[in-house]
Scaffold this active site. Structure first.
Site, PDB file in Angstrom:
ATOM      1  N   SER A  50       0.832  -1.209   0.000  1.00  0.00           N
ATOM      2  CA  SER A  50       0.000   0.000   0.000  1.00  0.00           C
ATOM      3  C   SER A  50       0.865   1.257   0.000  1.00  0.00           C
ATOM      4  O   SER A  50       0.510   2.242  -0.640  1.00  0.00           O
ATOM      5  CB  SER A  50      -0.969   0.003   1.177  1.00  0.00           C
ATOM      6  OG  SER A  50      -0.267  -0.111   2.397  1.00  0.00           O
ATOM      7  N   GLU A  51       2.003   1.246   0.712  1.00  0.00           N
ATOM      8  CA  GLU A  51       2.945   2.364   0.668  1.00  0.00           C
ATOM      9  C   GLU A  51       4.378   1.862   0.768  1.00  0.00           C
ATOM     10  O   GLU A  51       4.655   0.861   1.428  1.00  0.00           O
ATOM     11  CB  GLU A  51       2.705   3.373   1.801  1.00  0.00           C
ATOM     12  CG  GLU A  51       1.510   4.264   1.597  1.00  0.00           C
ATOM     13  CD  GLU A  51       0.293   3.794   2.362  1.00  0.00           C
ATOM     14  OE1 GLU A  51      -0.774   4.374   2.141  1.00  0.00           O
ATOM     15  OE2 GLU A  51       0.396   2.850   3.153  1.00  0.00           O
ATOM     16  N   THR A  52       5.267   2.605   0.115  1.00  0.00           N
ATOM     17  CA  THR A  52       6.708   2.412   0.212  1.00  0.00           C
ATOM     18  C   THR A  52       7.323   3.760   0.547  1.00  0.00           C
ATOM     19  O   THR A  52       6.998   4.770  -0.088  1.00  0.00           O
ATOM     20  CB  THR A  52       7.301   1.879  -1.108  1.00  0.00           C
ATOM     21  OG1 THR A  52       6.723   0.600  -1.392  1.00  0.00           O
ATOM     22  CG2 THR A  52       8.813   1.755  -1.041  1.00  0.00           C
TER      23      THR A  52
END
Length: 153
Positions: A45-47
């Site tokens: 979902s996020e990096t």
């Protein structure tokens, strides 16, 4: 180019539980397109990409990407990144330490208080919202919102 990275499980005490997050260290040599490609490859979902801070007193400059776009702020990347940085900084003195991590983010400076656990325990972090929500008079249509987040209306 080799880059050091961590994958984290945020908001959980269990491995492979909670919300996954990738954190890429020393990403100053990457441009936006490369960061986006790496985030798409992780497909989380996020990096988070950690860069040298603009002010020496701050812990890091942070850029957050989804597999499709950059975000100026998000909660679990903030918590996960701050805990990781605090644990790395406090590794030599052991757990149970308090730390203040200051992150330069797209939305502004975010200060995160961290209590490191050590010895396999769970660290804890909290932050104050970086910007007070404000009312928007011209709300986009549900179709425009759906397109912006990659959904069918």
């Amino acid at each position: 180019m080799e880059l050091r990275f961590h994958t984290l499980d945020v908001f959980t005490q269990n491995r492979f539980g909670g919300t996954p997050l990738a954190v890429v260290h020393e990403a100053d040599g990457l441009d936006t397109a490369q960061m986006q490609k790496i985030a798409a490859e992780f497909n989380l979902s996020e990096t988070v990409f950690l860069l040298k801070p603009q002010r020496d007193a701050h812990s890091a400059r942070v850029r957050i990407f989804t597999p499709k776009s950059e975000m100026q702020f998000a909660g679990h990347p903030t918590v996960g990144t701050a805990v990781l940085l605090a644990e790395e900084r406090m590794r030599s003195v052991g757990g149970g330490q308090d730390a203040l991590v200051t992150l330069e983010m797209g939305i502004g400076i975010v200060r995160v208080g961290v209590k490191t656990a050590g010895d396999g325990g769970v660290s804890y972090a909290e932050f104050d919202g970086p910007k007070v929500p404000e009312r928007i008079d011209n709300v986009p249509s549900k179709e425009a919102i759906a397109v912006a987040v990659g959904l069918i209306p």
